[in-house]
Design an enzyme around this catalytic site. Structure first.
Site, PDB file in Angstrom:
ATOM      1  CG  ASN A 145      -2.029  -1.040   1.089  1.00 37.21           C
ATOM      2  OD1 ASN A 145      -1.892  -2.133   1.630  1.00 37.21           O
ATOM      3  ND2 ASN A 145      -3.097  -0.740   0.379  1.00 37.21           N
ATOM      4  NE  ARG A 199      -5.339 -10.197   0.225  1.00 37.41           N
ATOM      5  CZ  ARG A 199      -5.612  -8.894   0.079  1.00 37.41           C
ATOM      6  NH1 ARG A 199      -6.126  -8.215   1.088  1.00 37.41           N
ATOM      7  NH2 ARG A 199      -5.385  -8.292  -1.065  1.00 37.41           N
TER       8      ARG A 199
END
Length: 410
Positions: free
Chosen positions: A150, A280
């Site tokens: 991020n 994920r």
């Protein structure tokens, strides 16, 4: 009594770099010592890297343990949450000269982790970090203590460079340099970067192109090599230049061959084999249009590209061109909408074996139609427009190369 997160952190420094939380996500750790010895081409360099990670994690943990002991608590409190931190257009040179910028800088400095990096999702407007407060906002567990995810670390460094230009302070320069050393130390022996360092286990240890993490690091280091910020020494510029060269080589090594030609990249790659890997549960090993597009944009900015780099750029552009989709629009919050004639747009992920757009809910079951999604239907970037700009810049780059070539032929 040792608190739970600290016990886990210290355990990870004495055994293969993988927490029990991360171990449950993957049957075989990406960077266990046993796997490094079995798979790595230069196991000694990788084992030394793992040891540096263990040592740094122990040092970071000891800092927090000392703080918690002083305030007589066993658990960290969370940092204040903010969805993003970025240097935005409203942060003009005049703003960076203001008291508001100085206060934010003071808070930002307080959240720099002992290792020199920063975590993510922290609100620097909410005040300075207090004793026993985590560097991370979403959990009181030991995770994300420093990361390039991020735009973290690289964006804080940009902020510091900007404010130091407006209000020169030694502490701004020192903090920027600590971030710089963090990026250099976190670089894998093969030249790429993990998502989190010191290593946190699981998919965080993968080579991370996701959300342009590696691209952001390479851009920051390339600016440093060019003398931005201006306070850098010749030695620091040289270190940055070498790190960028190694990073670009790893990017080229990780590019996947599709139909015999250089194609695209995955969101994450195995750090030892450089093959795409999963993250994920809903992020399967795949090829990605978004991150590939932004890697192309970085590569075409390079001066005097090698023949190999030219082939990589041309191959990736051709892959993006061949994966255009039409007939709908996409919004992060509301999802996909049918729109005859709309496009081009690209799926975020394409299955390696079939070349089909790939989707998944949190249960990890592969889906090939966005309409079949349930719990991950919105709130994730399943489609992207990033290749539009990448292909536009590629076309200009290709025209310039053709024009230059013709001039040399005369």
């Amino acid at each position: 009594m040792t608190c739970g997160w600290l016990a886990a952190a210290l355990l990870a420094t004495a055994s293969p770099v993988l927490s029990s939380r991360a171990a449950a996500q993957r049957s075989e750790p990406l960077l266990s010592e046993a796997r490094v010895r079995a798979v790595a081409h230069d196991s000694s360099a990788w084992l030394a890297y793992l040891e540096r990670s263990r040592v740094q994690r122990a040092l970071d943990s000891a800092v927090m343990a000392k703080e918690l002991n002083a305030v007589k608590r066993e658990e960290m409190t969370r940092a204040p949450y903010a969805r993003t931190f970025e240097v935005i257009s409203a942060m003009t040179p005049a703003w960076f000269a203001s008291d508001s910028a100085r206060v934010m800088a003071t808070n930002l400095l307080s959240f720099q982790a002992p290792n020199g990096g920063w975590s993510k999702h922290v609100d620097y407007r909410a005040g300075a970090r207090g004793p026993g407060q985590s560097w991370f906002s979403e959990s009181s567990e030991w995770q994300w203590i420093a990361t390039i995810d991020n735009s973290s670390t690289t964006e804080q460094m940009q902020f510091l460079a900007n404010i130091d230009s407006a209000q020169p302070q030694g502490e701004y320069k020192d903090a920027w340099r600590r971030g710089f050393r963090y990026l250099l130390t976190a670089q894998f022996p093969n030249g790429c970067w993990p998502q989190v360092w010191p290593l946190d286990g699981g998919y965080h240890d993968a080579v991370t192109f996701n959300d342009d993490a590696t691209t952001n690091v390479l851009t920051t280091l390339q600016q440093a090599a060019a003398g931005k910020p201006a306070f850098l020494s010749d030695e620091e510029r040289s270190l940055a230049r070498n790190a960028v060269a190694r990073g670009i080589e790893c990017v080229l090594d990780a590019q996947q061959v599709v139909n015999g030609k250089p194609g695209a990249w995955g969101q994450q790659h195995d750090p030892l084999t450089l093959q795409p890997t999963s993250a994920r549960s809903y992020e399967h090993a795949s090829l990605t249009a978004q991150e590939s597009a932004n890697l192309v944009r970085f590569l075409i900015r390079q001066k005097n590209p090698s023949p190999r780099m030219v082939q990589a750029i041309e191959g990736a552009a051709a892959w993006l061109e061949s994966h255009k989709l039409f007939g709908y629009t996409y919004d992060f919050a509301t999802g996909r909408r049918d729109a005859p004639g709309a496009g081009p747009i690209w799926a975020r992920m394409y299955e390696i074996e079939t070349d089909r757009p790939l989707f998944s809910d949190r249960n990890g079951i592969k889906l090939y139609d966005w309409n079949q999604l349930n719990d991950r239907r919105t709130g994730y970037g399943w489609y992207t427009y990033a290749p539009v700009l990448a292909l536009k810049q590629y076309e200009a780059w290709a025209r310039k190369r053709t024009s230059t070539s013709k001039v040399h032929e005369k």
